[in-house]
Design an enzyme around this catalytic site. Structure first.
Site, PDB file in Angstrom:
ATOM      1  N   HIS A   1       0.812  -1.222   0.000  1.00 41.96           N
ATOM      2  CA  HIS A   1       0.000   0.000   0.000  1.00 41.96           C
ATOM      3  C   HIS A   1       0.841   1.266   0.000  1.00 41.96           C
ATOM      4  O   HIS A   1       0.327   2.349  -0.247  1.00 41.96           O
ATOM      5  CB  HIS A   1      -0.924   0.009   1.223  1.00 41.96           C
ATOM      6  CG  HIS A   1      -2.003  -1.027   1.152  1.00 41.96           C
ATOM      7  ND1 HIS A   1      -3.316  -0.719   0.918  1.00 41.96           N
ATOM      8  CD2 HIS A   1      -1.951  -2.375   1.249  1.00 41.96           C
ATOM      9  CE1 HIS A   1      -4.039  -1.834   0.895  1.00 41.96           C
ATOM     10  NE2 HIS A   1      -3.232  -2.860   1.103  1.00 41.96           N
TER      11      HIS A   1
ATOM     12  N   ASP B   1       3.752   9.556  -0.897  1.00 45.16           N
ATOM     13  CA  ASP B   1       2.584   8.804  -0.421  1.00 45.16           C
ATOM     14  C   ASP B   1       2.267   7.696  -1.411  1.00 45.16           C
ATOM     15  O   ASP B   1       2.359   7.917  -2.627  1.00 45.16           O
ATOM     16  CB  ASP B   1       1.370   9.745  -0.305  1.00 45.16           C
ATOM     17  CG  ASP B   1       0.448   9.353   0.832  1.00 45.16           C
ATOM     18  OD1 ASP B   1       0.356   8.145   1.119  1.00 45.16           O
ATOM     19  OD2 ASP B   1      -0.171  10.254   1.423  1.00 45.16           O
TER      20      ASP B   1
HETATM   21  O1  F6P Z   1      -0.739   1.558   4.080  1.00 40.76           O
HETATM   22  C1  F6P Z   1      -0.524   2.390   5.129  1.00 40.76           C
HETATM   23  C2  F6P Z   1      -1.392   2.041   6.311  1.00 40.76           C
HETATM   24  O2  F6P Z   1      -1.172   0.732   6.735  1.00 40.76           O
HETATM   25  C3  F6P Z   1      -2.873   2.261   6.004  1.00 40.76           C
HETATM   26  O3  F6P Z   1      -3.508   1.159   5.557  1.00 40.76           O
HETATM   27  C4  F6P Z   1      -3.426   2.729   7.295  1.00 40.76           C
HETATM   28  O4  F6P Z   1      -4.467   3.629   7.118  1.00 40.76           O
HETATM   29  C5  F6P Z   1      -2.282   3.400   7.949  1.00 40.76           C
HETATM   30  O5  F6P Z   1      -1.097   2.922   7.370  1.00 40.76           O
HETATM   31  C6  F6P Z   1      -2.413   3.209   9.442  1.00 40.76           C
HETATM   32  O6  F6P Z   1      -1.302   2.731  10.014  1.00 40.76           O
HETATM   33  P1  F6P Z   1      -1.302   2.085  11.434  1.00 40.76           P
HETATM   34  O7  F6P Z   1      -1.769   0.680  11.297  1.00 40.76           O
HETATM   35  O8  F6P Z   1       0.119   2.195  11.871  1.00 40.76           O
HETATM   36  O9  F6P Z   1      -2.227   2.886  12.290  1.00 40.76           O
END
Ligand code: F6P
Length: 519
Positions: free
Chosen positions: A158, A366
């Site tokens: 992602h 990003d």
């Molecule tokens: O891909 C990045 C990501 O994992 C997103 O899916 C998510 O919104 C964000 O980071 C949140 O991260 P964390 O799990 O560290 O709160």
């Protein structure tokens, strides 16, 4: 009948009520529609030994089985805080100066991935399709293969992929790349991410280029593709229009007292370019007096990953910069910037986005940035706001009608804000229509289905050798990378059916403009 098995660090565990991030939101619809098993971390951090003793916990909601494990305090600190978010996240976002490396954290990261594999392997059936998500789980496909799992495995990243020279800063990277090559299909957000991965897999991990969009490693052929994550634009547009009437949204509107709203919404994260944004706002208000008292910026930067040092440092720096800006240019009845570091509920955010005249989405780097797409969806088509978007967000590849900026150039950012605030109705409408056209025909469901269709084909295509120059079929919304002379394209040719493979699309074909050739 094939069952879908999703594996991600965060899982919307119904029993624990764990918070789901953007990833979970993107996958929720797919799981609701097709059902399946969702495996990951429960969101709970427990005492040493307790997490392992508890093992895998099961819950069911609708058609979805959830299987989750707890993490011990030390696992959470080393795997999640220190390695996933203290090494991999900054590195992959091309911010190596923020990386805090310690070999023991890398070992803990690998150990947690092995614990994921140990918990998941006994739950798998012969027909399951496994789809692993994101940078927390780079070694998982290899760990599953090590346990004898032979099912098709797809992996989607992602977040972005940096250049191989930057990637190399993490000593384990070659090994982690080889682990990833245990999957059958690797998916990325943009062509640039895919190209960086292909380069790194060759230079660091010893893979070679196969025909067209494949890599060859250890006698196996691994398929690669680009699958930009999407939003349900229609649904979000409806929500935003409704939520504009929420009391919280009305209160914000009243507090603006006719001023234009410049809005930023994200997690507080070093990759989001928050300090550069404050700098740009200072330059805007300092140079263009007409906006003082007639424009207010609101920045929602929800505190996250508080156990990671760079996030704590950023919070302090952001508080200071905001305070300095407001003290320098604010007046008793006007503050240039309102900073909020608490999370705001999604429906309220939708209402705020609709209210904004300018959406400020300027990350330094990003993977995609769904807020940019949500801002577009939230606008009133008759009187839309303007999106100011970083060129370094994956979303910029699709949202070319936004005002695209280099977020590290604060004067350019201030100029773009000025242009956005002055933009007339006709231009705003024209830009919005182009932006809407880019997001409206897509959805997270189509995104997921196209990935899974490609995964099935990747496995099927492995048996017969692919002749040089042969064109691999692409799934709906997928952009493969191409051999000499072949154009990248978008083609809604196939969609995914968990009960029987591929069938005709339900949406009209979309033809994209030619993409970058990688050969
Ligand atoms: O891909 C990045 C990501 O994992 C997103 O899916 C998510 O919104 C964000 O980071 C949140 O991260 P964390 O799990 O560290 O709160």
């Amino acid at each position: 009948m094939k069952r879908l098995v999703i594996v991600s660090n965060r899982v919307p565990d119904p029993a624990a009520g764990a918070q789901a991030g953007g990833l979970a939101v993107a996958l929720g619809g797919l799981m609701e529609k097709h059902g399946g098993l969702w495996f990951g971390w429960s969101g709970r951090v427990t005492g040493a030994g307790e997490a392992e003793r508890r093992g895998v916990r099961r819950a069911r909601a609708g058609a979805v089985d959830y299987a989750t494990i707890d993490l011990s305090e030390e696992e959470h600190r080393r795997y999640y805080n220190n390695f996933a978010n203290g090494v991999l996240w900054p590195l992959l976002h091309t911010m190596p100066e923020l990386m805090r490396y310690d070999r023991s954290d890398a070992e803990a990261y690998r150990a947690v991935n092995k614990r994921f594999a140990a918990g998941l392997a006994p739950l798998l059936g012969a027909d399951d399709l496994i789809w692993i998500h994101d940078y927390h789980l780079l070694p998982l496909a290899a760990a599953l293969r090590g346990r004898g799992v032979r099912n098709p495995i797809g992996f989607f990243l992602h977040i972005p992929v940096c250049a191989p020279e930057v990637l190399e800063a993490a000593p384990e990277m070659a090994e982690l790349l080889r682990d990833l090559l245990a999957a059958d299909l690797l998916g990325f957000q943009t062509e640039g991410d895919l190209a960086n991965f292909v380069a790194a897999a060759q230079t660091l991990a010893g893979a070679t280029r196969g025909p067209l969009n494949t890599l060859l490693y250890a006698g196996r052929r691994i398929r690669l593709g680009v699958f930009p994550v999407e939003i349900a634009a229609d649904e979000f547009a409806r929500t935003a229009a409704e939520m504009a009437h929420l009391p919280q949204v009305r209160r914000l509107q009243r507090s603006l007292d006719g001023q234009k709203l410049v809005l930023g919404v994200e997690r507080l994260d070093p990759s989001k370019g928050l300090l550069q944004r404050v700098d740009a706002l200072r330059r805007l208000f300092a140079a263009r007096g007409e906006w003082r008292g007639s424009v207010t910026a609101v920045q929602i930067a929800a505190m996250s990953r508080e156990g990671v040092e760079s996030y704590q440092t950023l919070r302090a720096a952001l508080d200071r910069a905001t305070g300095a800006l407001n003290a320098e240019l604010g007046t008793p009845d006007w503050q240039p910037l309102r900073l909020v570091v608490h999370g705001v509920a999604r429906p309220v955010v939708a209402g705020y986005l609709r209210l904004a005249r300018v959406g400020l989405v300027t990350p330094l780097r990003d993977g995609m940035n769904l807020v940019a797409k949500e801002f577009v969806a939230a606008q009133d088509p008759d009187d839309p706001g303007v999106l100011v978007l970083s060129r370094f967000a994956g979303a910029a590849r699709q949202l070319e009608a936004a005002l695209l900026v280099n977020p590290r150039d604060p004067d350019a950012l201030a100029d773009a804000l000025h242009t956005a605030l002055r933009m007339g109705l006709e231009e705003r409408r024209a830009r919005w229509r182009a932006l809407w056209a880019a997001i409206a025909p897509r959805s997270p469901l189509l995104w997921g289905q196209s990935f899974l269709a490609a995964l099935q084909r990747a496995v099927a295509l492995k048996i017969p050798a692919i002749a040089a120059g042969e064109r691999l079929p692409l799934a709906a919304g997928e952009r493969g990378y191409a051999g000499t002379g072949e154009r990248l394209r978008l083609s809604a040719r196939l969609s995914f059916d968990l009960h029987g493979g591929e069938h005709e699309p339900t949406r009209p074909a979309v033809t994209g403009k030619p993409g970058r050739l990688l050969n």
